[in-house]
Design an enzyme around this catalytic site. Structure first.
Site: not given
Lengths: 290, 290
Positions: A238, A170, A95
């Site tokens: 994050k 995402k 990611s």
């Protein structure tokens, strides 16, 4: 299809095991070689570098922590780009900032190496159960080739468009979920302070426009005050950092995303980064009357 | 049960019609008498004041605009409190500050008049269809008495606890929905700017933790740019104002609720108050690249 997997962390290791069982796995690589111990002395080759891992396979899957790790593993001195033959497909499931994915894709294209970005949701449990949701961006023909392999550990595998679009999907997901955590925090903090019974409240709103997976899946955390993860503040922070980096690259300002990230940073600073992300409720309500 | 209904606006009038058909309606009152035209010359008495409307009935239902209107109609010079006999039940279905509801309840209790607060969601269409979600606070015995009447226009009728709790449930609902509108706005603004296809994105996230009724019900507005209400910014702003007034009374700060309200006020100022609340997406995305 011969598959190499780079990055044997809490996500990558169970994914590699699924690939091993399905007979696809040919090579693995991890920076700390000890984490590859399960594969030493097996049919699967433990490579000495990403470069070696990328040689003589059809698909290189990467599962590392963040943008800089992906860049290093793929484009670095002993990187995948040095070993991958033309026609190899590289799929980065980390990611990361999707603008970085686009740059990586361009560099690999110069060597006739195909690149896909395919971040996942579902967390460690999803990786263990082989039930990840996988969001893939890149060339659609390459996607079609790797899709059967991804079904080995993916419950849903969705094509999102060109390189970077997996990452953007995402991030959009994580923005919605993060902001919804604060929505729930504010509603239930008001309710708690007003002495409104949480069971009554949930029953009254769960079938209307306020209905959400966040509400259904996190109501028990809010009720019990138990914020065992689930999905950790550390990891969500994050993702939001990457959303904000991408937004900055695109010249966009996302005020609530930015504030949720700041709230999460604040929680990390006071040692609460390992809590579930629904603990934004703890942060807001805790300071008020406890 | 003899029922009187005060406030024949876009919500109150269709509710009164449902009560008329069910045989419960005895009296109506509206400040502007012309709005009671449908009932002139029928069995139903058009009262000259809230005081008259409250006499010789078992239940007085009130559906007005905001806290000050409720106070005026119930506690004012010719108010319900002047006409209601001990044992009468007064049910305020207006969406107001629940702290005001508590004060009203205390004043009525001094005259042995029972008070319930019962705001609704479902809007004008819900009132027309007799499909409102009704959230009731107050004495549970009084709730049990009026529940069958509320089923006449209520799809769901939920008991939330003491007086004010109906209002708090409604406000909690409106906080979640309002903040989720901005969550969707930020996620889809990032997606639009990144050229991520909205259909692909929706498909990728609709079954995961980002799933919500807001996403399902408003995705078409975001896709089409058509923000025909639905539920208007004007009305949502009023609910958030009441949430913030209640929060202030309770010594609470709700940062996202406050900012969503400010965004909505900004939209009202530029003449967009009649748009659907999902137009927070228009506000955020429109300023960026149009």
């Amino acid at each position: 299809m011969k598959v190499s997997l780079i990055g044997l962390g809490i996500m990558g290791l169970p994914m590699a095991k699924h690939l091993e069982r399905s007979g696809h796995l040919t090579k693995v690589y991890n920076r700390t070689r000890a984490k590859a111990a399960d594969f030493e002395g097996t049919q699967i080759q433990v490579a000495d570098s990403p470069r070696e891992a990328a040689k003589a396979v059809d698909l290189v899957i990467i599962m590392v922590s963040d943008s800089a790790d992906s860049e290093d593993v793929i484009l670095g001195e002993n990187g995948v780009i040095q070993g991958a033959a033309p026609g190899t497909i590289v799929l980065d499931m980390s990611s990361i900032n999707p603008e970085v994915s686009k740059e990586i894709g361009q560099k690999l294209a110069e060597k006739q190496v195909e690149f896909l970005d395919g971040p996942v949701s579902g967390g460690e449990q999803g990786a263990l159960d082989g039930a990840l949701a996988i969001m893939v961006g890149g060339n659609s023909a390459s996607f079609a080739k790797v899709e059967p392999v991804l079904r080995v550990f993916g419950k849903s595998v969705t094509y999102l468009g060109p390189v970077g679009m997996g990452g953007y999907a995402k991030l959009a997901n994580q923005i919605i979920v993060g902001v919804e955590m604060q929505a729930m925090a504010e509603a239930f903090t008001l309710a708690k302070r007003a002495n409104l019974d949480f069971d009554y409240l949930y029953e009254a709103i769960r079938y209307g426009l306020a209905a959400s997976a966040v509400l259904d899946q996190k109501i028990n955390n809010v009720k019990s005050g138990d914020f065992t993860p689930g999905f950790k503040i550390n990891l969500h922070e994050k993702d939001l950092k990457n959303a904000l980096l991408a937004a900055e690259d695109l010249g966009l300002s996302l005020p609530f995303t930015e504030q949720v990230r700041d709230m999460m940073l604040e929680m990390i600073e006071v040692g609460e980064g390992e809590l579930d992300h629904s603990s934004l409720y703890k942060r807001l309500s805790g300071g008020v009357w406890d």
